[in-house]
Design a protein around this motif. Structure first.
Motif, PDB file in Angstrom:
ATOM      1  N   ALA A 163      -0.200 -10.307  10.123  1.00 26.15           N
ATOM      2  CA  ALA A 163      -0.496  -8.901  10.393  1.00 26.15           C
ATOM      3  C   ALA A 163      -2.004  -8.674  10.383  1.00 26.15           C
ATOM      4  N   SER A 164      -2.696  -9.239   9.401  1.00 26.59           N
ATOM      5  CA  SER A 164      -4.147  -9.097   9.326  1.00 26.59           C
ATOM      6  C   SER A 164      -4.825  -9.721  10.540  1.00 26.59           C
ATOM      7  N   ALA A 165      -4.300 -10.855  10.980  1.00 25.62           N
ATOM      8  CA  ALA A 165      -4.913 -11.562  12.106  1.00 25.62           C
ATOM      9  C   ALA A 165      -4.808 -10.760  13.401  1.00 25.62           C
ATOM     10  N   ILE A 166      -3.650 -10.176  13.665  1.00 25.36           N
ATOM     11  CA  ILE A 166      -3.489  -9.455  14.929  1.00 25.36           C
ATOM     12  C   ILE A 166      -4.267  -8.141  14.917  1.00 25.36           C
ATOM     13  N   VAL A 167      -4.376  -7.524  13.743  1.00 29.81           N
ATOM     14  CA  VAL A 167      -5.167  -6.293  13.623  1.00 29.81           C
ATOM     15  C   VAL A 167      -6.651  -6.601  13.791  1.00 29.81           C
ATOM     16  N   THR A 168      -7.120  -7.650  13.142  1.00 33.55           N
ATOM     17  CA  THR A 168      -8.519  -8.056  13.260  1.00 33.55           C
ATOM     18  C   THR A 168      -8.852  -8.450  14.692  1.00 33.55           C
ATOM     19  N   GLY A 169      -7.923  -9.115  15.348  1.00 34.11           N
ATOM     20  CA  GLY A 169      -8.143  -9.544  16.723  1.00 34.11           C
ATOM     21  C   GLY A 169      -8.333  -8.397  17.700  1.00 34.11           C
ATOM     22  N   ALA A 170      -7.850  -7.205  17.329  1.00 29.70           N
ATOM     23  CA  ALA A 170      -8.001  -6.038  18.189  1.00 29.70           C
ATOM     24  C   ALA A 170      -9.273  -5.248  17.870  1.00 29.70           C
ATOM     25  N   VAL A 174      -9.923  -5.206   8.568  1.00 26.19           N
ATOM     26  CA  VAL A 174      -8.840  -5.013   7.605  1.00 26.19           C
ATOM     27  C   VAL A 174      -9.426  -4.790   6.214  1.00 26.19           C
ATOM     28  N   GLU A 175      -9.063  -3.668   5.606  1.00 25.51           N
ATOM     29  CA  GLU A 175      -9.511  -3.343   4.252  1.00 25.51           C
ATOM     30  C   GLU A 175      -8.526  -3.865   3.213  1.00 25.51           C
ATOM     31  N   GLU A 176      -7.232  -3.829   3.556  1.00 27.76           N
ATOM     32  CA  GLU A 176      -6.212  -4.288   2.611  1.00 27.76           C
ATOM     33  C   GLU A 176      -4.920  -4.597   3.356  1.00 27.76           C
ATOM     34  N   ALA A 177      -4.272  -5.681   2.962  1.00 30.66           N
ATOM     35  CA  ALA A 177      -2.922  -5.993   3.429  1.00 30.66           C
ATOM     36  C   ALA A 177      -2.087  -6.273   2.188  1.00 30.66           C
ATOM     37  N   ARG A 178      -0.901  -5.701   2.118  1.00 32.14           N
ATOM     38  CA  ARG A 178      -0.103  -5.802   0.904  1.00 32.14           C
ATOM     39  C   ARG A 178       1.383  -5.849   1.252  1.00 32.14           C
ATOM     40  N   LEU A 179       2.182  -6.308   0.289  1.00 33.68           N
ATOM     41  CA  LEU A 179       3.637  -6.325   0.419  1.00 33.68           C
ATOM     42  C   LEU A 179       4.210  -5.208  -0.450  1.00 33.68           C
ATOM     43  N   ARG A 180       5.158  -4.444   0.108  1.00 31.02           N
ATOM     44  CA  ARG A 180       5.725  -3.320  -0.616  1.00 31.02           C
ATOM     45  C   ARG A 180       7.226  -3.179  -0.339  1.00 31.02           C
ATOM     46  N   ASN A 181       7.899  -2.512  -1.268  1.00 31.55           N
ATOM     47  CA  ASN A 181       9.310  -2.122  -1.180  1.00 31.55           C
ATOM     48  C   ASN A 181      10.260  -3.302  -1.410  1.00 31.55           C
ATOM     49  N   ALA A 216       9.451  -8.914  -0.530  1.00 29.51           N
ATOM     50  CA  ALA A 216       9.465  -7.474  -0.291  1.00 29.51           C
ATOM     51  C   ALA A 216       9.878  -7.155   1.139  1.00 29.51           C
ATOM     52  N   THR A 217      10.271  -5.923   1.344  1.00 31.42           N
ATOM     53  CA  THR A 217      10.762  -5.494   2.644  1.00 31.42           C
ATOM     54  C   THR A 217       9.673  -5.444   3.701  1.00 31.42           C
ATOM     55  N   SER A 218       8.494  -4.954   3.325  1.00 32.89           N
ATOM     56  CA  SER A 218       7.522  -4.658   4.366  1.00 32.89           C
ATOM     57  C   SER A 218       6.094  -5.059   4.024  1.00 32.89           C
ATOM     58  N   VAL A 219       5.317  -5.184   5.105  1.00 33.02           N
ATOM     59  CA  VAL A 219       3.881  -5.422   5.023  1.00 33.02           C
ATOM     60  C   VAL A 219       3.192  -4.104   5.352  1.00 33.02           C
ATOM     61  N   GLU A 220       2.136  -3.794   4.601  1.00 30.51           N
ATOM     62  CA  GLU A 220       1.328  -2.617   4.882  1.00 30.51           C
ATOM     63  C   GLU A 220      -0.118  -3.059   5.100  1.00 30.51           C
ATOM     64  N   VAL A 221      -0.781  -2.415   6.055  1.00 26.70           N
ATOM     65  CA  VAL A 221      -2.164  -2.760   6.372  1.00 26.70           C
ATOM     66  C   VAL A 221      -2.985  -1.483   6.477  1.00 26.70           C
ATOM     67  N   GLU A 222      -4.157  -1.486   5.856  1.00 25.69           N
ATOM     68  CA  GLU A 222      -5.145  -0.433   6.055  1.00 25.69           C
ATOM     69  C   GLU A 222      -6.370  -1.082   6.683  1.00 25.69           C
ATOM     70  N   ALA A 223      -6.829  -0.503   7.796  1.00 24.34           N
ATOM     71  CA  ALA A 223      -7.967  -1.066   8.520  1.00 24.34           C
ATOM     72  C   ALA A 223      -8.899   0.052   8.969  1.00 24.34           C
ATOM     73  N   THR A 224     -10.133  -0.332   9.280  1.00 24.53           N
ATOM     74  CA  THR A 224     -11.162   0.600   9.717  1.00 24.53           C
ATOM     75  C   THR A 224     -11.743   0.133  11.044  1.00 24.53           C
ATOM     76  N   ARG A 225     -12.000   1.073  11.934  1.00 22.94           N
ATOM     77  CA  ARG A 225     -12.761   0.733  13.133  1.00 22.94           C
ATOM     78  C   ARG A 225     -14.231   0.690  12.740  1.00 22.94           C
ATOM     79  N   PRO A 226     -14.892  -0.458  12.862  1.00 24.10           N
ATOM     80  CA  PRO A 226     -16.291  -0.560  12.421  1.00 24.10           C
ATOM     81  C   PRO A 226     -17.167   0.520  13.044  1.00 24.10           C
TER      82      PRO A 226
END
Length: 242
Positions: A163-170, A174-181, A216-226
């Motif tokens: 998830a971090s890789a595909i977000v970074t590639g765009a 990425v500020e944080e990637a975590r597993l939740r639920n 965990a059920t899901s991955v969560e990502v928080e990212a910023t546009r530089p």
């Protein structure tokens, strides 16, 4: 409402939606895009916190336009038959929400790049309910003959790394990637609804247990546009621990 919108009838799921809206309010954006808004359940919550929010969804079998759904009549969802391109200008939003959407799109890399385009420098991307490749609930659903992510043509599952890789590639940072639920939140069972709050809190607490959280059920990502106009700084606590 039918079984496809059972998450709207599940009280525990509603607690997560509220926590996501609280996280967005904490970041204090001026204009939000609810990308893949569905029935408008998140748009309604975000607006209730005094934030301007645009509801958008991809509807391949309906003409371009706007529509409102039962239970969310006050939310006009703008929909389009275009799977990637968005009908918005460059840098129009300073926060984009993807809640249970990215795993279903036909070209996630292109969609993330398009979200990058419509987000202002320093703006945020929040991704929730991205299915974890190693989720035990996905395995149970698959082996019991129920719907699981990966069953449909464009379904994808992710890890924190992918998830971090595909977000970074765009172009995002990425500020944080975590597993939740850890517990099922979207089942509108009468008993589960009665104990929805402790189920929600326990699900989040278990997400912080080392090793156990890997299922965990899901991955969560928080990212910023530089860019220079960053929103409020991230906090140690995520939205889903509210």
């Amino acid at each position: 409402m039918s079984d496809i919108d059972r998450n709207l009838r599940a009280v525990a799921q509603g607690f997560q939606y509220d926590a996501i809206a609280d996280r967005i309010a904490q970041l204090a954006p001026q204009r939000v895009l609810d990308w893949g808004a569905g029935w408008g359940q998140m748009t309604q919550r975000i607006r209730a916190r005094g934030i301007t929010c645009e509801a958008y969804d991809y509807w391949p079998d309906a003409p371009d336009g706007v529509d409102a759904h039962e239970g969310f009549e006050d939310v006009q969802v703008r929909h389009s038959t275009e799977p990637v391109a968005l009908p918005y200008g460059d840098g129009e939003f300073d926060l984009v929400l993807s809640c249970g959407v990215l795993e279903h799109v036909s070209d996630p890399a292109a969609s993330l790049a398009e979200l990058h385009r419509v987000t202002a420098p320093g703006g945020r991307l929040l991704i929730y309910n991205l299915p974890n490749r190693f989720s035990y609930l996905e395995r149970i659903a698959q082996y019991s003959g129920r719907y699981y992510h990966g069953a449909l043509e464009h379904d994808r599952v992710y890890t924190k790394r992918s998830a971090s890789a595909i977000v970074t590639g765009a172009g995002w940072r990425v500020e944080e990637a975590r597993l939740r639920n850890l517990l099922p939140l979207s089942i509108p069972n009468e008993t589960l609804n009665r104990f929805a709050r402790p189920v929600w809190k326990l699900s989040q607490a278990l997400s912080h247990v080392p090793v156990l959280s890997l299922a965990a059920t899901s991955v969560e990502v928080e990212a910023t546009r530089p860019g220079p106009l960053a929103l409020a700084a991230p906090t140690a606590a995520s939205a889903t621990t509210a």
